[in-house]
Design an enzyme around this catalytic site. Structure first.
Site, PDB file in Angstrom:
ATOM      1  N   GLY A 110      41.622 -80.953  76.774  1.00 36.99           N
ATOM      2  CA  GLY A 110      41.150 -81.367  78.086  1.00 36.99           C
ATOM      3  C   GLY A 110      40.489 -80.253  78.863  1.00 36.99           C
ATOM      4  O   GLY A 110      39.615 -80.502  79.702  1.00 36.99           O
ATOM      5  N   GLU A 113      37.001 -80.212  77.665  1.00 34.84           N
ATOM      6  CA  GLU A 113      36.333 -81.404  78.184  1.00 34.84           C
ATOM      7  C   GLU A 113      35.992 -81.260  79.660  1.00 34.84           C
ATOM      8  O   GLU A 113      34.902 -81.665  80.095  1.00 34.84           O
ATOM      9  CB  GLU A 113      37.219 -82.628  77.938  1.00 34.84           C
ATOM     10  N   GLU A 133      43.192 -81.884  69.789  1.00 31.29           N
ATOM     11  CA  GLU A 133      44.021 -83.082  69.914  1.00 31.29           C
ATOM     12  C   GLU A 133      44.533 -83.584  68.572  1.00 31.29           C
ATOM     13  O   GLU A 133      45.656 -84.096  68.471  1.00 31.29           O
ATOM     14  CB  GLU A 133      43.231 -84.192  70.628  1.00 31.29           C
TER      15      GLU A 133
END
Length: 259
Positions: A110, A113, A133
């Site tokens: 994340g 991202e 992930e």
């Protein structure tokens, strides 16, 4: 406002937002994301702030989502009902003001991202990017399989998402993920200087350009070119356009009024 997991500073027309969970390498729990959305709302509403820098610390920009928090989400119904990774998680994508990610250390999962949701990334030599992930039994869910291929191409993105391989700053620059790499001790100052340069320009035009570039990823080329052309036409209604061209002819610095 005082935040638990963020710190904020104002540098003239530039806002600096810093993740502040050093004990977990700035892992992104729901509370962090809620505070980030609030800070972005605050700075977007401020007429004094014209650009934003988002950063972490020397060890990590953000080392991914908080796995402990995610582990408590036990069923499909839990995450589907809450629409996990939507809402505040994608607040950055709705920012109209420019947002620069200043990345040192780890930007994983994340964190990677979120960095990609910013308008561009300036990295320090210590930066490492990755979508890890798969190593905890899930696919990316915040753009890792969608934005990353648009930055670095299918082959590299597929390898990173399938294997969890990390990319260092030099490779990230070569691959187009980051705009440039600077020394570790210069990262935040350089990001603020870059944001300040943008902040001195006409804010309506900066917003137009940001929207035009984003259109390149969302529309066919013909539609993107038409949108760009109409934005150029619209800029001729601005006083800032008149001031910018007049200043160029008169060989002086322009004074923009953002109108």
């Amino acid at each position: 406002m005082t935040y638990q997991y963020l710190s904020t500073e104002r540098h003239d027309a530039v806002a600096l937002i810093r993740f502040n969970r050093p004990h977990v390498r700035n892992a992104l729990c729901g509370a962090v994301i809620k505070e980030l959305a609030h800070a972005l709302d605050t700075f977007e509403e401020s007429t004094d702030i014209k650009a934003i820098v988002l950063t972490g610390d020397d060890r990590a920009f953000a080392a991914g989502a908080d796995i402990g928090e995610m582990a408590a989400m036990e069923t499909f119904a839990d995450v589907y009902r809450d629409d996990f990774n939507a809402g505040d998680w994608i607040r950055l994508t709705r920012c109209r003001k420019p947002v620069i990610a200043a990345v040192a250390g780890y930007a994983l999962g994340g964190g990677c991202e979120l960095a990609m949701m910013c308008d561009f990334i300036i990295a320090s030599a210590s930066a490492k990017f990755g979508q890890l992930e798969v190593t905890v039994g899930i696919p990316p869910g915040g753009g890792g399989t969608q934005r990353l291929p648009r930055f670095i191409g299918k082959s590299k993105a597929m390898e990173m998402c399938l294997s969890g391989r990390m990319m260092d700053a030099a490779e990230a620059e070569r691959s187009g993920l980051v705009s440039r790499v600077v020394a570790d001790n210069e990262l935040v100052d350089e990001a603020i200087r870059t944001a300040a340069r943008i902040a001195r320009l006409s804010q309506p035009v900066v917003m137009m350009i940001k929207e035009c570039v984003d259109r390149a990823y969302e529309t066919p080329l013909s539609e993107g070119l038409r949108y760009e052309r109409r934005s150029l036409h619209a800029a001729f209604a601005l006083n800032d356009r008149k001031e910018g061209m007049r200043a160029f002819v008169e060989k002086r610095e322009p004074t923009y009024q953002d109108r």
